[in-house]
Design a protein around this motif. Structure first.
Motif, PDB file in Angstrom:
ATOM      1  N   THR A 154      -7.217   5.504   1.688  1.00 49.18           N
ATOM      2  CA  THR A 154      -6.139   6.364   1.193  1.00 49.18           C
ATOM      3  C   THR A 154      -6.521   7.033  -0.112  1.00 49.18           C
ATOM      4  O   THR A 154      -6.190   8.196  -0.358  1.00 49.18           O
ATOM      5  CB  THR A 154      -4.877   5.530   1.002  1.00 49.18           C
ATOM      6  OG1 THR A 154      -5.165   4.441   0.117  1.00 49.18           O
ATOM      7  CG2 THR A 154      -4.379   4.975   2.314  1.00 49.18           C
ATOM      8  N   GLU A 196       0.839  -1.200   0.000  1.00 49.86           N
ATOM      9  CA  GLU A 196       0.000   0.000   0.000  1.00 49.86           C
ATOM     10  C   GLU A 196       0.878   1.256   0.000  1.00 49.86           C
ATOM     11  O   GLU A 196       1.867   1.342   0.733  1.00 49.86           O
ATOM     12  CB  GLU A 196      -0.892  -0.014   1.243  1.00 49.86           C
ATOM     13  CG  GLU A 196      -1.881   1.145   1.270  1.00 49.86           C
ATOM     14  CD  GLU A 196      -2.762   1.070   2.504  1.00 49.86           C
ATOM     15  OE1 GLU A 196      -3.578   1.990   2.673  1.00 49.86           O
ATOM     16  OE2 GLU A 196      -2.618   0.104   3.275  1.00 49.86           O
ATOM     17  N   PRO A 199     -10.256   2.357  -1.200  1.00 52.11           N
ATOM     18  CA  PRO A 199      -9.606   2.421   0.119  1.00 52.11           C
ATOM     19  C   PRO A 199      -9.642   3.824   0.697  1.00 52.11           C
ATOM     20  O   PRO A 199      -9.891   4.799   0.018  1.00 52.11           O
ATOM     21  CB  PRO A 199      -8.170   1.973  -0.168  1.00 52.11           C
ATOM     22  CG  PRO A 199      -7.957   2.296  -1.616  1.00 52.11           C
ATOM     23  CD  PRO A 199      -9.294   2.111  -2.288  1.00 52.11           C
ATOM     24  N   ALA A 221      -2.639   1.583  -8.196  1.00 56.54           N
ATOM     25  CA  ALA A 221      -3.364   1.215  -6.981  1.00 56.54           C
ATOM     26  C   ALA A 221      -4.778   1.751  -6.993  1.00 56.54           C
ATOM     27  O   ALA A 221      -5.736   1.072  -6.590  1.00 56.54           O
ATOM     28  CB  ALA A 221      -2.605   1.734  -5.752  1.00 56.54           C
TER      29      ALA A 221
END
Length: 256
Positions: free
Chosen positions: A71, A3, A69, A58
């Protein structure tokens, strides 16, 4: 895939916003922002290309899975354009982690040794002073209510028979009937006193319980029993002429 840290995502988004603003003449808005105006020429540090590619891949994977997510959500939020706050780093430039605080008792075997000592003042002297006052008061009260066993005036023409010493000297008087005066009055009492003086130097145990001081207690017990037996014999088993008699046959020849 590992991550990507959140601060790197924020820097990548800011870099893309500034790049699009420069291409559009300074008035363009970032496509993923929520209306925050872009700033002028970039003044912050340049983000490496491989980090930008990793951040983009990502986000694409999170969008294809259907769950974004936390983030990525933080990266799409409007951020003010400007130099980012420096991250706390260690001496070598890397991020440091705080170690777990461990109590000293779990890694150190600390045992407090009890001290079997007290100060002479006030602990010992106060107790001895109070004990002396109690004994003095008891002796005074006893002397007031109990008369001393005084006899008539001494008659030098008539000697009492048997003539006995006070009870606390009857042990020595009993020894005089068995040994020579030098042995009975000097040797035996001197040996007894010497052994009592020697007892603390022979029995050097630190404990105060009777089972820890067997030698000293045994020596003192033998001394007391030996002297008590001599006093009892001289008091109740000596008759006229200081001869040995049975008190239940000849009677008692003893006065306090």
């Amino acid at each position: 895939m590992a991550e990507v840290p959140e601060h790197l995502l924020k820097r990548a988004q800011q870099a893309r916003d500034r790049a699009q603003a420069q291409k559009g003449g300074g008035d363009a808005v970032a496509p993923e922002s929520s209306g925050a105006p872009a700033s002028g020429p970039s003044t912050g540090p340049k983000i490496p290309d491989h980090l930008l590619d990793r951040s983009k891949s990502a986000r694409q994977q999170a969008a294809s899975a259907g769950t974004a997510p936390a983030t990525a959500a933080a990266a799409t939020a409007p951020m003010p354009v400007g130099p980012a706050a420096p991250e706390p780093t260690g001496p070598g430039g890397g991020t440091q982690r705080l170690l777990t605080v461990v109590k000293s008792g779990s890694i150190q075997d600390v045992k407090a040794t009890p001290t079997d000592k007290v100060h002479v003042w006030p602990h010992l002297l106060v107790v001895e002073f109070v004990a002396a006052l109690v004994v003095t008061a008891f002796t005074l009260i006893f002397a007031i209510f109990v008369n001393a066993p005084l006899l008539e005036l001494a008659n030098f023409n008539e000697t009492p028979n048997p003539s006995k010493a006070p009870w606390y000297f009857l042990g020595l008087q009993e020894l005089l009937t068995m040994f020579h005066p030098m042995v009975a009055g000097v040797t035996i009492p001197g040996i007894a006193l010497f052994l009592l003086i020697l007892a603390p130097y022979v029995d050097r145990g630190p404990g105060k319980r009777p089972e820890d001081r067997k030698f000293a207690i045994s020596l003192m017990t033998i001394h007391l029993m030996f002297w008590a037996i001599l006093v009892l014999i001289g008091s109740f088993f000596r008759g006229p002429g200081f001869n040995f008699v049975f008190p239940w046959e000849a009677g008692l020849f003893f006065d306090l």
